[in-house]
Design a protein around this motif. Structure first.
Motif, PDB file in Angstrom:
ATOM      1  N   ARG A  84     -91.998 121.875   4.897  1.00 57.56           N
ATOM      2  CA  ARG A  84     -93.305 122.196   4.368  1.00 57.56           C
ATOM      3  C   ARG A  84     -93.903 123.390   5.089  1.00 57.56           C
ATOM      4  N   PRO A  85     -94.322 124.424   4.366  1.00 52.92           N
ATOM      5  CA  PRO A  85     -94.915 125.610   4.974  1.00 52.92           C
ATOM      6  C   PRO A  85     -96.355 125.373   5.396  1.00 52.92           C
ATOM      7  N   THR A  86     -97.000 126.448   5.882  1.00 48.87           N
ATOM      8  CA  THR A  86     -98.317 126.276   6.468  1.00 48.87           C
ATOM      9  C   THR A  86     -99.391 127.159   5.864  1.00 48.87           C
ATOM     10  N   SER A 111    -100.401 123.380   1.789  1.00 47.78           N
ATOM     11  CA  SER A 111     -99.555 123.941   2.834  1.00 47.78           C
ATOM     12  C   SER A 111     -98.348 124.695   2.274  1.00 47.78           C
ATOM     13  N   PHE A 112     -98.166 124.669   0.963  1.00 50.31           N
ATOM     14  CA  PHE A 112     -97.010 125.325   0.356  1.00 50.31           C
ATOM     15  C   PHE A 112     -97.118 126.843   0.500  1.00 50.31           C
ATOM     16  N   ASP A 113     -96.018 127.447   0.915  1.00 51.11           N
ATOM     17  CA  ASP A 113     -95.991 128.892   1.134  1.00 51.11           C
ATOM     18  C   ASP A 113     -94.661 129.438   0.632  1.00 51.11           C
ATOM     19  N   VAL A 114     -94.714 130.471  -0.191  1.00 55.22           N
ATOM     20  CA  VAL A 114     -93.520 130.997  -0.835  1.00 55.22           C
ATOM     21  C   VAL A 114     -92.518 131.541   0.187  1.00 55.22           C
ATOM     22  N   PRO A 163     -91.327 116.339   4.846  1.00 55.80           N
ATOM     23  CA  PRO A 163     -91.590 117.711   4.404  1.00 55.80           C
ATOM     24  C   PRO A 163     -90.408 118.390   3.730  1.00 55.80           C
ATOM     25  N   ASN A 164     -89.243 117.751   3.730  1.00 51.63           N
ATOM     26  CA  ASN A 164     -88.031 118.411   3.254  1.00 51.63           C
ATOM     27  C   ASN A 164     -87.892 118.354   1.737  1.00 51.63           C
TER      28      ASN A 164
END
Length: 215
Positions: A47-49, A80-83, A204-205
């Motif tokens: 999971r991104p930030t 928190s989703f980041d491309v 988060p995976n």
């Protein structure tokens, strides 16, 4: 004596001026910067930030225009989703899945992919074993990774990534003799893989749920 008094007054004056400049905070000073933590790319898609870029133009070439709405829907459900971070993890997962398949590691594939994908890989690995073949492949480079499609269905997010990569592939027999391919000539490959994740999950995976060749 007079000179000493004059010098003392000068020192006092300078000290007061320094205190007035350095000893008080006005509220306009720049804050002290905190150290930036540098993290290595995750082995799986974590999971991104940060948020998705506000404009599709900023996402080029990471996102195809048709995927923009889906990416924004996922970001709205999971702030928190980041491309950029997602694609870093996707490329790491791409390498790990390929290498696990090439060496016949079904357990590792089970950690990275869902049951359907794992079973398809496991069947191909078994057929290879029965034929007495061993893959001696190398992922030379991932030239490009771009999000082609994205969607949110309920709480399940899915993101399809196109990978353009160069792979050096050799098939060997049981005696280690090369029977096909070459390690000196890389082959251009174009794959389309879909990853999925429940946006409210504590895990988060992202999991690989589908693989295909690019059209």
């Amino acid at each position: 004596m007079v000179e000493i008094i004059i010098l003392a007054m000068i020192f006092l004056f300078v000290g007061l001026r320094l205190w007035s400049v350095l000893g008080r905070r006005t509220g306009h000073e720049q804050p002290i910067a905190k150290p930036v933590e540098v993290q290595a790319p995750s082995a799986t898609i974590s999971r991104p930030t940060a948020d998705v870029p506000p404009s599709p133009a900023l996402a080029e070439p990471a996102i195809e225009p048709r995927a923009t709405d889906g990416v924004r829907a996922i970001a709205a459900a999971d702030s928190s989703f980041d491309v950029a971070r997602f694609l870093e993890g996707a490329q790491a997962a791409y390498r790990m899945v390929l290498e696990a398949y090439w060496r016949g590691d079904v357990d590792e594939l089970g950690r990275l992919a869902d049951d359907g994908v794992r079973q398809a890989f496991a069947q191909a690995i078994e057929e290879r074993r029965v034929a007495g073949h061993v893959l001696d492949n190398r992922l030379v480079a991932i030239e490009r990774a771009v999000i082609e499609r994205a969607a949110l269905s309920g709480q399940m997010a899915s993101v399809t990534v196109r990978f353009d990569a160069d792979i050096a592939a050799v098939t060997r027999d049981a005696d280690g003799e090369a029977i096909a391919g070459s390690l000196t000539d890389a082959i251009e490959t174009h794959d389309v893989w879909t990853f999925s994740r429940h946006v409210r999950s504590d895990d988060p995976n992202w999991i690989l749920v589908e693989t295909d060749e690019a059209a």
